[in-house]
Motif scaffolding. Sequence first.
Motif: not given
Length: 301
Positions: A101, A179, A181
């Motif tokens: 993820k 998030t 990445k």
Amino acid sequence: MPTEGTGSPGHCDAVVELLGVDLRLNGPGVREDMEEFLLASGYQLGKTIGEGTYSKVKEAFSHKHRKKVAIKIIDKSASPEEFIQKFLPRELQIIERLDHKNIIHVYEVLESADGKIYLAMELAEDGDIFDYVAHRGPLPEHCAGALFCQLVEAIRYCHGCGVAHRDLKCENVLLQGHTVKLTDFSFAKQLPVGSRELSRTFCGSVAYAAPEVLQGVPHDSHKGDIWSLGVILYVLLCAQLPFDDTNIPQMLCQQQKGVSLPGHLGVSRTCQDLLKRLLEPDMVLRPSVERLSRHPWLARP
């Protein structure tokens, strides 16, 4: 260019300064060819959003996935032979295996008849953490921790798969909302899990490189990633790099002395302890990512 068995500071400079951006990617005729090829493959090409060492990244709309994506374009005819023969095959092999993820997902890899490779990837529309910190200044400790914990999880996953990233830097840590990445596995290397194989290859940016990498001595690429994590954490907390990379011999001296955080930032002792462990100049004493993940600062709620 990166070469196994070399690693002097002069070599480091050559690697870092070799940008590999070829003007042939910018000509109108070439752009039309790229657009036609990608359109036939289901991608409508858009603006340039980044440039790598031997690549360019453009935004595109995927009719197949019905959303915006990023297209990484690698022109094999414009890249050094060693990159094409060694580093590119490694990258393609590695990205096909990774699924986490906190790592940019690659949807597919295409190759055109003229020798260009296209990686259709997940798009992180909120930029990288370098720009994030540049706009906001030093992050509060809890904000830095929220981002850093995710990055550690990405590296923990990579190392668990036997993959050393070898080019960790703020520009390769992207944001998709809140998030993290991780992206750009151009210089990544696959190692057998638990392997103690050492490397002499210099990859990445001097500012994020561990002392042993700059010195060109045999080094553990996984431990090099840990050092780079320390540099990134320092940037999150201080909005500046910990070491001046304009003079490598002087930088090596600074690395041996260690860093301290400005008192006015009010960073906890637990966080300072973690930073000290990450930026441990002795590679042997530097923790593994598994040990790092159990540090109290990262284990806090």
